[in-house]
Design a protein around this motif. Sequence first.
Motif, PDB file in Angstrom:
ATOM      1  N   UNK A   7      12.624  -1.722  -2.684  1.00 47.55           N
ATOM      2  CA  UNK A   7      11.682  -0.681  -3.083  1.00 47.55           C
ATOM      3  C   UNK A   7      10.246  -1.184  -2.959  1.00 47.55           C
ATOM      4  N   UNK A   8      10.014  -2.418  -3.337  1.00 49.88           N
ATOM      5  CA  UNK A   8       8.687  -3.009  -3.218  1.00 49.88           C
ATOM      6  C   UNK A   8       8.254  -3.062  -1.757  1.00 49.88           C
ATOM      7  N   UNK A   9       9.178  -3.431  -0.870  1.00 49.24           N
ATOM      8  CA  UNK A   9       8.882  -3.459   0.563  1.00 49.24           C
ATOM      9  C   UNK A   9       8.575  -2.081   1.113  1.00 49.24           C
ATOM     10  N   UNK A  10       9.348  -1.087   0.703  1.00 54.93           N
ATOM     11  CA  UNK A  10       9.101   0.289   1.154  1.00 54.93           C
ATOM     12  C   UNK A  10       7.757   0.797   0.633  1.00 54.93           C
ATOM     13  N   UNK A  11       7.434   0.499  -0.626  1.00 51.45           N
ATOM     14  CA  UNK A  11       6.141   0.920  -1.179  1.00 51.45           C
ATOM     15  C   UNK A  11       4.991   0.283  -0.413  1.00 51.45           C
ATOM     16  N   UNK A  12       5.138  -0.986  -0.063  1.00 55.65           N
ATOM     17  CA  UNK A  12       4.114  -1.672   0.718  1.00 55.65           C
ATOM     18  C   UNK A  12       3.918  -0.978   2.058  1.00 55.65           C
ATOM     19  N   UNK A  13       5.020  -0.593   2.699  1.00 54.81           N
ATOM     20  CA  UNK A  13       4.939   0.118   3.983  1.00 54.81           C
ATOM     21  C   UNK A  13       4.202   1.447   3.842  1.00 54.81           C
ATOM     22  N   UNK A  14       4.518   2.204   2.816  1.00 49.71           N
ATOM     23  CA  UNK A  14       3.893   3.520   2.623  1.00 49.71           C
ATOM     24  C   UNK A  14       2.388   3.367   2.444  1.00 49.71           C
ATOM     25  N   UNK A  15       1.977   2.460   1.569  1.00 50.13           N
ATOM     26  CA  UNK A  15       0.543   2.266   1.320  1.00 50.13           C
ATOM     27  C   UNK A  15      -0.142   1.748   2.578  1.00 50.13           C
ATOM     28  N   UNK A  16       0.483   0.823   3.294  1.00 51.11           N
ATOM     29  CA  UNK A  16      -0.116   0.284   4.516  1.00 51.11           C
ATOM     30  C   UNK A  16      -0.293   1.379   5.566  1.00 51.11           C
ATOM     31  N   UNK A  17       0.692   2.268   5.705  1.00 59.17           N
ATOM     32  CA  UNK A  17       0.595   3.349   6.684  1.00 59.17           C
ATOM     33  C   UNK A  17      -0.529   4.313   6.299  1.00 59.17           C
ATOM     34  N   UNK A  18      -0.655   4.629   5.017  1.00 55.87           N
ATOM     35  CA  UNK A  18      -1.767   5.479   4.573  1.00 55.87           C
ATOM     36  C   UNK A  18      -3.108   4.821   4.883  1.00 55.87           C
ATOM     37  N   UNK A  19      -3.204   3.522   4.639  1.00 49.78           N
ATOM     38  CA  UNK A  19      -4.455   2.820   4.907  1.00 49.78           C
ATOM     39  C   UNK A  19      -4.726   2.676   6.401  1.00 49.78           C
ATOM     40  N   UNK A  20      -3.685   2.603   7.213  1.00 45.29           N
ATOM     41  CA  UNK A  20      -3.893   2.591   8.665  1.00 45.29           C
ATOM     42  C   UNK A  20      -4.513   3.917   9.111  1.00 45.29           C
TER      43      UNK A  20
END
Length: 191
Positions: A7-20
């Motif tokens: 879940x932590x990895x998925x959350x990191x992906x979501x935030x990173x994609x938003x910031x991209x």
Amino acid sequence: MEEYIKKLGRNTLIIAILLIAISVLMITKSDTMINVIVMMIGYVFVTSGLIHVASYLKIEDEYRFFSYELAEGIINIILGILMVGNVHSVAVILPIALGVWIILEGILTLQVSLNIRGVRDTNWGIMCFMSLVSIALGFAMTVNPFTSLNIGFKVAGIILLITQLIRVYDAFYFLMYLDKANKAVKKAIKK
């Protein structure tokens, strides 16, 4: 614990994609959208904070001792609210603030890479190198005074884009390694 890490990895992906997505706007539309971009980044920080707080509240008591998610969540929420409430002031200091945030994220990733260096079949060296690149780019963003806000936003957008692509790689790698480790454990148990 495995589900928590996924879940932590998925959350990191979501935030990173938003910031991209935001970094692309910073690069391409910085002259017309500075205030909107600041508000969007503020909302991303609030969202990230809420995700971290919710994740902290869901983890089992024995793992909370090792978690920093509550603190990170509260800090992100406060930063997000301050950004949304002070758009014009934040627009001036945003490259520096993003630089500091990138440095902190890079340090956390550096710690993770050093924690897994003793685990066989990991590419911890790549993860370590990429976290050092993120830290260096964060420092470059904080110490390089830009002559115009527009140029500063474009440069900050480029650096944010690079560092978030690194975060996406790190999160994918970490999730893939977790799956490989689980398969190896299940295979060993069957023998």
